[in-house]
Motif scaffolding. Structure first.
Motif, PDB file in Angstrom:
ATOM      1  N   ALA A   1     -38.759 -73.234 -13.982  1.00 14.39           N
ATOM      2  CA  ALA A   1     -39.399 -72.312 -13.044  1.00 14.39           C
ATOM      3  C   ALA A   1     -38.652 -72.287 -11.724  1.00 14.39           C
ATOM      4  CB  ALA A   1     -40.859 -72.693 -12.835  1.00 14.39           C
ATOM      5  N   GLU A   2     -38.149 -73.434 -11.304  1.00 13.88           N
ATOM      6  CA  GLU A   2     -37.400 -73.491 -10.047  1.00 13.88           C
ATOM      7  C   GLU A   2     -36.090 -72.711 -10.147  1.00 13.88           C
ATOM      8  OE1 GLU A   2     -35.057 -76.840  -7.520  1.00 13.88           O
ATOM      9  OE2 GLU A   2     -37.088 -77.368  -8.187  1.00 13.88           O
ATOM     10  N   SER A   3     -35.374 -72.860 -11.255  1.00 12.88           N
ATOM     11  CA  SER A   3     -34.120 -72.112 -11.411  1.00 12.88           C
ATOM     12  C   SER A   3     -34.399 -70.619 -11.532  1.00 12.88           C
ATOM     13  CB  SER A   3     -33.319 -72.620 -12.604  1.00 12.88           C
ATOM     14  OG  SER A   3     -34.047 -72.484 -13.795  1.00 12.88           O
ATOM     15  N   ARG A   4     -35.517 -70.245 -12.180  1.00  9.39           N
ATOM     16  CA  ARG A   4     -35.887 -68.835 -12.276  1.00  9.39           C
ATOM     17  C   ARG A   4     -36.148 -68.260 -10.888  1.00  9.39           C
ATOM     18  NH1 ARG A   4     -39.410 -68.920 -16.170  1.00  9.39           N
ATOM     19  NH2 ARG A   4     -41.147 -69.629 -14.924  1.00  9.39           N
TER      20      ARG A   4
ATOM     21  N   ARG B   1     -35.016 -69.375  -7.996  1.00  9.94           N
ATOM     22  CA  ARG B   1     -33.735 -69.299  -7.272  1.00  9.94           C
ATOM     23  C   ARG B   1     -32.935 -68.079  -7.710  1.00  9.94           C
ATOM     24  NH1 ARG B   1     -32.056 -75.317  -7.595  1.00  9.94           N
ATOM     25  NH2 ARG B   1     -32.007 -74.620  -9.725  1.00  9.94           N
ATOM     26  N   PHE B   2     -32.893 -67.835  -9.016  1.00 12.69           N
ATOM     27  CA  PHE B   2     -32.170 -66.686  -9.558  1.00 12.69           C
ATOM     28  C   PHE B   2     -32.770 -65.386  -9.021  1.00 12.69           C
ATOM     29  CE2 PHE B   2     -31.438 -63.442 -12.849  1.00 12.69           C
ATOM     30  CZ  PHE B   2     -30.062 -63.533 -13.001  1.00 12.69           C
ATOM     31  N   ARG B   3     -34.085 -65.288  -9.041  1.00 14.25           N
ATOM     32  CA  ARG B   3     -34.748 -64.063  -8.571  1.00 14.25           C
ATOM     33  C   ARG B   3     -34.565 -63.868  -7.067  1.00 14.25           C
ATOM     34  NH1 ARG B   3     -40.254 -63.958 -12.298  1.00 14.25           N
ATOM     35  NH2 ARG B   3     -39.154 -63.489 -14.225  1.00 14.25           N
ATOM     36  N   ARG B   4     -34.609 -64.950  -6.296  1.00 16.04           N
ATOM     37  CA  ARG B   4     -34.359 -64.836  -4.856  1.00 16.04           C
ATOM     38  C   ARG B   4     -32.924 -64.375  -4.588  1.00 16.04           C
ATOM     39  NH1 ARG B   4     -37.365 -69.590  -4.502  1.00 16.04           N
ATOM     40  NH2 ARG B   4     -35.474 -70.848  -4.320  1.00 16.04           N
ATOM     41  N   ALA B   5     -31.975 -64.899  -5.356  1.00 19.23           N
ATOM     42  CA  ALA B   5     -30.577 -64.484  -5.195  1.00 19.23           C
ATOM     43  C   ALA B   5     -30.414 -63.001  -5.511  1.00 19.23           C
ATOM     44  CB  ALA B   5     -29.661 -65.321  -6.082  1.00 19.23           C
ATOM     45  N   CYS B   6     -31.048 -62.532  -6.568  1.00 26.01           N
ATOM     46  CA  CYS B   6     -30.980 -61.114  -6.933  1.00 26.01           C
ATOM     47  C   CYS B   6     -31.617 -60.242  -5.857  1.00 26.01           C
ATOM     48  CB  CYS B   6     -31.641 -60.876  -8.285  1.00 26.01           C
ATOM     49  SG  CYS B   6     -30.768 -61.660  -9.654  1.00 26.01           S
ATOM     50  N   SER B   7     -32.745 -60.680  -5.326  1.00 22.53           N
ATOM     51  CA  SER B   7     -33.397 -59.944  -4.235  1.00 22.53           C
ATOM     52  C   SER B   7     -32.518 -59.958  -2.992  1.00 22.53           C
ATOM     53  CB  SER B   7     -34.761 -60.553  -3.911  1.00 22.53           C
ATOM     54  OG  SER B   7     -35.642 -60.358  -4.989  1.00 22.53           O
ATOM     55  N   GLY B   8     -31.825 -61.072  -2.759  1.00 28.17           N
ATOM     56  CA  GLY B   8     -30.915 -61.160  -1.622  1.00 28.17           C
ATOM     57  C   GLY B   8     -29.772 -60.169  -1.738  1.00 28.17           C
ATOM     58  N   VAL B   9     -29.250 -59.992  -2.937  1.00 27.12           N
ATOM     59  CA  VAL B   9     -28.179 -59.006  -3.147  1.00 27.12           C
ATOM     60  C   VAL B   9     -28.706 -57.609  -2.844  1.00 27.12           C
ATOM     61  CG1 VAL B   9     -26.709 -57.915  -4.896  1.00 27.12           C
ATOM     62  CG2 VAL B   9     -26.894 -60.417  -4.809  1.00 27.12           C
ATOM     63  N   VAL B  10     -29.891 -57.298  -3.344  1.00 26.79           N
ATOM     64  CA  VAL B  10     -30.483 -55.981  -3.068  1.00 26.79           C
ATOM     65  C   VAL B  10     -30.693 -55.812  -1.564  1.00 26.79           C
ATOM     66  CG1 VAL B  10     -32.539 -54.537  -3.388  1.00 26.79           C
ATOM     67  CG2 VAL B  10     -31.548 -55.759  -5.344  1.00 26.79           C
ATOM     68  N   GLY B  11     -31.077 -56.882  -0.891  1.00 28.93           N
ATOM     69  CA  GLY B  11     -31.338 -56.821   0.545  1.00 28.93           C
ATOM     70  C   GLY B  11     -30.134 -56.477   1.395  1.00 28.93           C
ATOM     71  N   VAL B  12     -28.933 -56.727   0.915  1.00 31.37           N
ATOM     72  CA  VAL B  12     -27.732 -56.413   1.706  1.00 31.37           C
ATOM     73  C   VAL B  12     -27.114 -55.070   1.326  1.00 31.37           C
ATOM     74  CG1 VAL B  12     -27.214 -58.845   2.146  1.00 31.37           C
ATOM     75  CG2 VAL B  12     -26.137 -57.685   0.204  1.00 31.37           C
ATOM     76  N   LEU B  13     -27.704 -54.388   0.365  1.00 30.56           N
ATOM     77  CA  LEU B  13     -27.202 -53.066  -0.003  1.00 30.56           C
ATOM     78  C   LEU B  13     -27.549 -52.056   1.088  1.00 30.56           C
ATOM     79  CD1 LEU B  13     -28.260 -52.928  -3.768  1.00 30.56           C
ATOM     80  CD2 LEU B  13     -25.956 -53.296  -2.855  1.00 30.56           C
ATOM     81  N   PRO B  14     -26.764 -50.994   1.210  1.00 31.80           N
ATOM     82  CA  PRO B  14     -27.111 -49.932   2.161  1.00 31.80           C
ATOM     83  C   PRO B  14     -28.481 -49.343   1.838  1.00 31.80           C
ATOM     84  CG  PRO B  14     -24.906 -49.601   1.256  1.00 31.80           C
ATOM     85  CD  PRO B  14     -25.529 -50.728   0.496  1.00 31.80           C
ATOM     86  N   GLY B  15     -29.180 -48.851   2.848  1.00 33.97           N
ATOM     87  CA  GLY B  15     -30.550 -48.353   2.729  1.00 33.97           C
ATOM     88  C   GLY B  15     -30.862 -47.531   1.500  1.00 33.97           C
ATOM     89  N   PRO B  16     -30.120 -46.449   1.235  1.00 34.56           N
ATOM     90  CA  PRO B  16     -30.461 -45.633   0.062  1.00 34.56           C
ATOM     91  C   PRO B  16     -30.354 -46.411  -1.252  1.00 34.56           C
ATOM     92  CG  PRO B  16     -28.987 -44.426   1.521  1.00 34.56           C
ATOM     93  CD  PRO B  16     -29.072 -45.834   2.046  1.00 34.56           C
ATOM     94  N   LEU B  17     -29.351 -47.251  -1.381  1.00 36.84           N
ATOM     95  CA  LEU B  17     -29.224 -48.059  -2.605  1.00 36.84           C
ATOM     96  C   LEU B  17     -30.320 -49.107  -2.700  1.00 36.84           C
ATOM     97  CD1 LEU B  17     -25.399 -48.742  -3.080  1.00 36.84           C
ATOM     98  CD2 LEU B  17     -26.924 -47.425  -4.544  1.00 36.84           C
ATOM     99  N   ARG B  18     -30.679 -49.694  -1.572  1.00 39.02           N
ATOM    100  CA  ARG B  18     -31.712 -50.731  -1.544  1.00 39.02           C
ATOM    101  C   ARG B  18     -33.034 -50.200  -2.093  1.00 39.02           C
ATOM    102  NH1 ARG B  18     -32.478 -52.029   4.065  1.00 39.02           N
ATOM    103  NH2 ARG B  18     -30.242 -52.325   3.955  1.00 39.02           N
ATOM    104  N   ARG B  19     -33.275 -48.904  -1.888  1.00 37.81           N
ATOM    105  CA  ARG B  19     -34.527 -48.318  -2.348  1.00 37.81           C
ATOM    106  C   ARG B  19     -34.526 -48.019  -3.852  1.00 37.81           C
ATOM    107  NH1 ARG B  19     -34.021 -46.340   2.840  1.00 37.81           N
ATOM    108  NH2 ARG B  19     -32.912 -44.443   2.279  1.00 37.81           N
TER     109      ARG B  19
END
Length: 156
Positions: free
Chosen positions: A2-5, A7-25
């Motif tokens: 569960a902890e690795s899951r 971490r993986f999901r937070r990392a994926c959300s972090g990648v989405v968070g740095v995308l430009p606005g239109p892509l982030r949506r």
């Protein structure tokens, strides 16, 4: 696990968070996770394919079948554990997944790969071309059919 899951999901959300606005949506964290997991499993597929065809001299259809089956079993396990919903009953998910990969295998993996190879494209490049088609089909199938995420659950 569960902890690795998480971490993986937070990392994926972090990648989405740095995308430009239109892509982030429009880019879901599960798309980033799917891309990571399936990038690894596609590499496994290509390495096995090369070993089976060039090393063991299997026919193209047999090499594709063994490499594909191995990679997609690994993809299901990793996507279920890390990217989608491991708490839901696995039986229905496996049944849906088997149906999706049967269609994907017959139409995209064998059809596109053999079609491109028949016109002279090296089998590795043919498999890569089929892999691009496969990625779109498989992500949509896994997100909305196999693992059955609804809009409300995806937003949460």
């Amino acid at each position: 696990m569960a902890e690795s899951r998480e971490r993986f999901r937070r990392a994926c959300s972090g990648v989405v968070g740095v995308l430009p606005g239109p892509l982030r949506r429009v880019v879901a964290p599960s798309l980033v996770g799917f891309t990571l997991v399936n990038g690894v499993t596609f590499a496994v597929d290509l390495v096995l394919l090369s070993l089976l065809i060039d090393g063991l001299r299997l026919p193209l259809w047999a090499g594709i079948t063994v490499a594909y089956g191995t990679a997609f079993a690994l993809s299901f396990v990793l996507n279920r554990r890390l990217n989608f919903d491991p708490e839901r009953p696995v039986g229905a998910q496996i049944g849906r997944y088997v149906g999706v990969i049967a269609v994907n295998y017959a139409v995209i993996v064998l059809g596109v790969t053999h079609g491109l190879a028949a016109v002279g494209v090296p089998y590795q490049l043919a498999r890569l071309g089929a892999g691009l088609c496969e990625a779109v089909f498989m992500y949509c199938s896994m997100r909305w059919f196999v693992f059955g995420h609804t809009r409300a659950r995806t937003r949460a």
